[in-house]
Motif scaffolding. Structure first.
Motif, PDB file in Angstrom:
ATOM      1  N   PHE A   1     -10.162   7.964  -5.320  1.00  0.00           N
ATOM      2  CA  PHE A   1      -9.518   6.851  -4.866  1.00  0.00           C
ATOM      3  C   PHE A   1      -8.818   6.698  -3.664  1.00  0.00           C
ATOM      4  CE2 PHE A   1      -9.692   6.151  -9.696  1.00  0.00           C
ATOM      5  CZ  PHE A   1     -10.868   5.203  -9.592  1.00  0.00           C
ATOM      6  N   ALA A   2      -8.018   7.798  -3.461  1.00  0.00           N
ATOM      7  CA  ALA A   2      -7.138   7.694  -2.005  1.00  0.00           C
ATOM      8  C   ALA A   2      -8.192   7.965  -0.871  1.00  0.00           C
ATOM      9  CB  ALA A   2      -6.329   8.828  -2.058  1.00  0.00           C
ATOM     10  N   ARG A   3      -9.379   8.702  -0.913  1.00  0.00           N
ATOM     11  CA  ARG A   3     -10.157   8.981   0.345  1.00  0.00           C
ATOM     12  C   ARG A   3     -10.964   7.679   0.345  1.00  0.00           C
ATOM     13  NH1 ARG A   3     -14.738  13.047  -0.758  1.00  0.00           N
ATOM     14  NH2 ARG A   3     -13.182  14.410  -1.340  1.00  0.00           N
ATOM     15  N   GLU A   4     -11.395   6.966  -0.683  1.00  0.00           N
ATOM     16  CA  GLU A   4     -12.092   5.787  -0.276  1.00  0.00           C
ATOM     17  C   GLU A   4     -11.371   4.559  -0.393  1.00  0.00           C
ATOM     18  OE1 GLU A   4     -16.009   5.820  -0.584  1.00  0.00           O
ATOM     19  OE2 GLU A   4     -15.323   7.548   0.043  1.00  0.00           O
ATOM     20  N   SER A   5     -10.235   4.417  -0.391  1.00  0.00           N
ATOM     21  CA  SER A   5      -9.500   3.395   0.021  1.00  0.00           C
ATOM     22  C   SER A   5     -10.028   2.782   1.079  1.00  0.00           C
ATOM     23  CB  SER A   5      -7.916   3.580   0.000  1.00  0.00           C
ATOM     24  OG  SER A   5      -7.371   2.226   0.459  1.00  0.00           O
ATOM     25  N   CYS A   6     -10.266   1.493   1.329  1.00  0.00           N
ATOM     26  CA  CYS A   6     -10.718   0.769   2.554  1.00  0.00           C
ATOM     27  C   CYS A   6      -9.585   0.649   3.487  1.00  0.00           C
ATOM     28  CB  CYS A   6     -11.440  -0.434   2.309  1.00  0.00           C
ATOM     29  SG  CYS A   6     -10.363  -1.574   2.359  1.00  0.00           S
ATOM     30  N   GLY A   7      -8.230   0.720   3.351  1.00  0.00           N
ATOM     31  CA  GLY A   7      -7.235   1.152   3.910  1.00  0.00           C
ATOM     32  C   GLY A   7      -6.698  -0.399   4.615  1.00  0.00           C
ATOM     33  N   TRP A   8      -7.432  -1.409   4.039  1.00  0.00           N
ATOM     34  CA  TRP A   8      -7.106  -2.929   4.653  1.00  0.00           C
ATOM     35  C   TRP A   8      -5.656  -3.332   4.213  1.00  0.00           C
ATOM     36  CZ3 TRP A   8      -8.222  -5.805   8.122  1.00  0.00           C
ATOM     37  CH2 TRP A   8      -8.018  -7.156   8.149  1.00  0.00           C
TER      38      TRP A   8
ATOM     39  N   LEU B   1      -1.993   5.128  -3.081  1.00  0.00           N
ATOM     40  CA  LEU B   1      -2.977   6.152  -3.663  1.00  0.00           C
ATOM     41  C   LEU B   1      -2.625   7.478  -3.150  1.00  0.00           C
ATOM     42  CD1 LEU B   1      -6.068   4.032  -4.128  1.00  0.00           C
ATOM     43  CD2 LEU B   1      -4.156   4.077  -5.503  1.00  0.00           C
ATOM     44  N   PRO B   2      -2.695   7.983  -1.740  1.00  0.00           N
ATOM     45  CA  PRO B   2      -2.257   9.223  -1.420  1.00  0.00           C
ATOM     46  C   PRO B   2      -1.058   9.848  -1.707  1.00  0.00           C
ATOM     47  CG  PRO B   2      -3.333   7.773   0.421  1.00  0.00           C
ATOM     48  CD  PRO B   2      -3.033   6.987  -0.806  1.00  0.00           C
ATOM     49  N   TYR B   3      -0.067   8.753  -1.958  1.00  0.00           N
ATOM     50  CA  TYR B   3       1.441   9.303  -2.415  1.00  0.00           C
ATOM     51  C   TYR B   3       0.988   9.852  -4.026  1.00  0.00           C
ATOM     52  CZ  TYR B   3       6.574   9.409  -2.714  1.00  0.00           C
ATOM     53  OH  TYR B   3       7.639   9.719  -2.410  1.00  0.00           O
ATOM     54  N   MET B   4       0.417   8.922  -4.532  1.00  0.00           N
ATOM     55  CA  MET B   4       0.202   9.488  -6.114  1.00  0.00           C
ATOM     56  C   MET B   4      -0.609  10.642  -6.219  1.00  0.00           C
ATOM     57  SD  MET B   4      -0.613   5.454  -7.466  1.00  0.00           S
ATOM     58  CE  MET B   4      -0.851   5.603  -9.182  1.00  0.00           C
ATOM     59  N   ARG B   5      -1.547  10.776  -5.378  1.00  0.00           N
ATOM     60  CA  ARG B   5      -2.317  11.943  -5.633  1.00  0.00           C
ATOM     61  C   ARG B   5      -1.598  13.117  -5.117  1.00  0.00           C
ATOM     62  NH1 ARG B   5      -5.572  12.015  -0.372  1.00  0.00           N
ATOM     63  NH2 ARG B   5      -3.636  12.750   0.491  1.00  0.00           N
TER      64      ARG B   5
ATOM     65  N   SER C   1      -1.935  -5.266  -4.260  1.00  0.00           N
ATOM     66  CA  SER C   1      -3.366  -5.257  -3.380  1.00  0.00           C
ATOM     67  C   SER C   1      -4.161  -6.488  -3.291  1.00  0.00           C
ATOM     68  CB  SER C   1      -3.980  -4.008  -3.735  1.00  0.00           C
ATOM     69  OG  SER C   1      -3.343  -2.721  -3.641  1.00  0.00           O
ATOM     70  N   TYR C   2      -5.126  -6.545  -2.145  1.00  0.00           N
ATOM     71  CA  TYR C   2      -5.942  -7.718  -2.281  1.00  0.00           C
ATOM     72  C   TYR C   2      -7.072  -7.631  -3.202  1.00  0.00           C
ATOM     73  CZ  TYR C   2      -4.214  -9.261   2.436  1.00  0.00           C
ATOM     74  OH  TYR C   2      -3.770  -9.620   3.170  1.00  0.00           O
ATOM     75  N   CYS C   3      -7.611  -6.514  -3.609  1.00  0.00           N
ATOM     76  CA  CYS C   3      -8.723  -6.511  -4.575  1.00  0.00           C
ATOM     77  C   CYS C   3      -8.435  -5.699  -5.688  1.00  0.00           C
ATOM     78  CB  CYS C   3     -10.003  -5.922  -3.883  1.00  0.00           C
ATOM     79  SG  CYS C   3     -10.182  -4.145  -3.719  1.00  0.00           S
ATOM     80  N   ALA C   4      -9.293  -5.714  -6.544  1.00  0.00           N
ATOM     81  CA  ALA C   4      -9.043  -4.947  -8.060  1.00  0.00           C
ATOM     82  C   ALA C   4      -9.218  -3.584  -7.852  1.00  0.00           C
ATOM     83  CB  ALA C   4     -10.088  -5.724  -9.285  1.00  0.00           C
ATOM     84  N   LEU C   5      -9.811  -2.911  -6.849  1.00  0.00           N
ATOM     85  CA  LEU C   5     -10.040  -1.451  -7.015  1.00  0.00           C
ATOM     86  C   LEU C   5      -8.698  -0.763  -7.310  1.00  0.00           C
ATOM     87  CD1 LEU C   5     -12.857  -2.430  -6.717  1.00  0.00           C
ATOM     88  CD2 LEU C   5     -13.117  -0.925  -4.811  1.00  0.00           C
ATOM     89  N   ALA C   6      -7.619  -1.254  -6.370  1.00  0.00           N
ATOM     90  CA  ALA C   6      -6.271  -0.440  -6.415  1.00  0.00           C
ATOM     91  C   ALA C   6      -5.705  -0.393  -7.839  1.00  0.00           C
ATOM     92  CB  ALA C   6      -5.418  -0.803  -5.260  1.00  0.00           C
ATOM     93  N   PRO C   7      -5.641  -1.596  -8.510  1.00  0.00           N
ATOM     94  CA  PRO C   7      -5.186  -1.361  -9.834  1.00  0.00           C
ATOM     95  C   PRO C   7      -6.046  -0.539 -10.664  1.00  0.00           C
ATOM     96  CG  PRO C   7      -5.254  -3.788  -9.133  1.00  0.00           C
ATOM     97  CD  PRO C   7      -5.610  -2.814  -8.036  1.00  0.00           C
ATOM     98  N   GLY C   8      -7.288  -0.363 -10.540  1.00  0.00           N
ATOM     99  CA  GLY C   8      -8.382   0.277 -11.264  1.00  0.00           C
ATOM    100  C   GLY C   8      -7.799   1.699 -11.010  1.00  0.00           C
TER     101      GLY C   8
END
Lengths: 163, 428
Positions: free
Chosen positions: B340-347, B355-359, B388-395
């Protein structure tokens, strides 16, 4: 640097689109088919065709996993390192390929044949561990299978040198 | 009860069904009846709505409602997008479906498009599914040749065509609004609605994004009726069959079509060969990497939207990843968070930084440098990513929340032992 023939093919692709930049990824994938990676020169010529600035195109090129902005080998080996492949030993696959093909992880072999990179889940979890090389997927990898794949690719390359 | 095959009824080993095979099994009959017969598009929406078809891509939004959201007086052109990005770890059902019965998806796309008068369709596909893209391009041409696709479909006066759009490959592209940016050749950042894509999507025109499996259900619903579709499910609130893709520590990983609501135990033990020798079920992710770990306590849960919701989980994509007693859950959560941290779009910041912090925290715990207070920090961060803007981060936070909820003892043991107990047992 792009041949007139390739440019004409790209123009035809772009002409089909709702708006030119819709074809940005297709154009870059097509250029990589011939030139392996997107050099600065290729970026400039491609962005001209797409009606974008080189910077706008670079924003996309650097974003996507399968667009390369540094030189890569003839074959880019992406080994999946997500959950299921990780569970089934992706690191062993990575290490084995690295030694077998003399290619550092994240780098390219001295003969320019192979580049070795990790990649996120490629959707072949039922055939873990898996990898994708130049759009083709290989699953249920074992050392014997990897040997066969690498030997075959190296053999093909002798007869079909890239441009 | 015999296994009802709808989407997989034309399944052959190692090849996709042809147009003729699809037609022999009733394929394109719905297209003849509804588009060829110029039935009111509102009727298509009504029937699909009544069938209870919910989105198969993860969110479970009712398909008919999505089409209905396109205003009747909305401008043209209107677009339909079939989402075959499928980058949720563990998920590969759409790939198998594409390699099984491509015309089922094509007919579904045409019928969905007809429902809200779309003029053009995009089939958005990830790079590692290039073989699917090639099959699709070939079969689209076959459908055009048969008069099912293109100008004036079956003499109805309705025109619709589909192009294959190849992605450059990033997880965020599966998120509907990011996907639209990707198609338009923009950086695929998600856009927080409103406006919703159904009002302003591709080039500010009405656009509907549907998952491939969702679309594939549509011809069957229209041909056999909404009640037939509802009755395919085992659970009273469920509808249809579901493609379950199972991977991990089972004997026969793969994808099978089963009634919606089939119990997890039955899926694992009867349809995927049970656990491999020496392995016991410890936990699974029931619907892809962005759902919560499901433990032995819920081994008999019916696999359906409502039943999983009732136990605080989600059906997601119904991609079931199975872990055994020898698997370290901290290491598993770390692997997922690395993805998830790698694939975060960074927006947006909570995802890009959080996510990198949690990793990192998970890595420290796994590698013997964990501290008790990290548990609270992780819990707090799981809440922060909801900004976050989208549902992928809570996911992305779901596996971590459930790690702390169900395997807190295992996490604490790592901290106490200053290392991974599973490594110690394995003699590493």
């Amino acid at each position: 640097m792009l041949s007139e023939e390739l440019k004409q093919k790209l123009r035809t692709m772009i002409a089909d689109a709702e708006s030119p930049r819709e074809k940005a990824v297709d154009v870059m994938l097509e250029i990589q088919e011939r030139h392996l990676w997107m050099s600065d020169e290729a970026m400039e010529e491609a962005s001209d065709l797409l009606g974008m600035s080189p910077l706008e195109l670079d924003e996309l090129a650097t974003f996507y996993d399968f667009i390369y902005r540094s030189p890569v080998g003839n074959y880019v080996i992406h080994v999946c390192d997500s959950a299921m492949c990780w569970l089934e030993g992706h690191q062993r696959v990575m290490d084995y390929i690295s030694i077998r093909a003399n290619v550092p992880i994240g780098g390219t072999s001295p003969d320019g044949l192979f580049t070795l990179l990790p990649v996120c889940c490629i959707g072949y979890c039922d055939r873990a561990p898996a990898m994708v090389i130049n759009r083709r997927v290989y699953g249920k990898l074992t050392p014997e299978k990897i040997d066969r794949i690498l030997d075959k690719l190296a053999g093909e390359n002798e007869f079909h040198p890239p441009e | 009860m015999a296994q009802p095959l709808v989407l997989f009824k034309n399944r052959h080993p190692n090849r996709a069904a042809t147009l003729d095979e699809y037609k022999q099994s009733g394929g394109y009959e719905a297209l003849q009846k509804f588009v060829g017969g110029k039935v009111d598009p509102g009727e298509v929406i009504r029937l699909v709505d009544e069938s209870g078809l919910r989105g198969r891509g993860g969110a479970g939004f009712p398909a008919g409602k999505k089409w209905e959201a396109v205003p009747k007086d909305a401008p043209f052109p209107r677009y339909l997008v079939a989402n075959a990005d499928e980058m949720e770890p563990g998920t590969f059902k759409d790939r198998i479906l594409l390699h099984t019965d491509p015309h089922c998806i094509i007919e579904g796309m045409i019928l969905a498009a007809y429902a809200f008068s779309a003029t053009k369709g995009f089939f958005f596909v990830r790079p590692s599914y290039d073989s699917s893209a090639v099959i699709m391009e070939r079969e689209l041409e076959v459908a055009r040749g048969a008069g099912f696709l293109g100008k004036n479909i079956l003499g109805s006066g309705y025109s619709f065509d589909i192009v294959v759009h190849r992605s450059g490959g990033r997880y965020i592209c599966g998120e509907a609004t990011a996907l639209l940016n990707a198609i338009m050749g923009k950086r695929p950042n998600p856009i927080k609605p409103p406006p919703y894509p159904t009002e302003k999507g591709l080039w500010d025109r009405p656009t509907v994004v549907n998952n491939v499996e969702t679309l594939a259900c549509v011809p069957h619903i229209l041909r056999n009726g909404p009640q037939w579709f509802k009755d395919l499910a085992i659970t009273p609130k469920g509808a249809g069959t579901k493609l379950f893709c199972v991977s991990g520590k089972v004997n026969s990983p793969g994808a099978e079509e089963l009634p919606m609501g089939t119990p997890l135990r039955e899926i694992i033990e009867k349809h995927f060969g049970g656990m491999i020798p020496g392995s016991e079920f410890k936990a699974c992710l029931p619907g892809g990497a962005s759902t919560r770990f499901l433990t032995r306590d819920h081994y008999d849960v019916p696999m359906d939207f409502e039943d999983l919701k009732a136990i605080g989980n989600r059906l997601g994509t119904a991609a079931i990843m199975i872990f055994d007693q020898k698997t370290c859950m901290v290491a598993t959560a770390h692997n997922l968070m690395r993805f998830f941290a790698r694939e975060s779009c960074g927006w947006c910041t909570p995802c890009r930084e959080g996510l990198p912090y949690m990793r990192e925290l998970l890595w420290l715990i796994e590698n013997g440098e964990g501290k008790e207070e990290y548990i609270d920090t992780l819990r707090s961060m799981c809440k922060q990513v909801w900004n976050s803007y989208c549902a992928l981060a809570p996911g992305a936070a779901e596996p971590v929340i459930s790690l702390l909820d169900f395997f807190e003892d295992e996490v604490r043991e790592h901290i106490r032992l200053k290392g991974c107990p599973f490594h110690a047992k394995a003699g590493n």
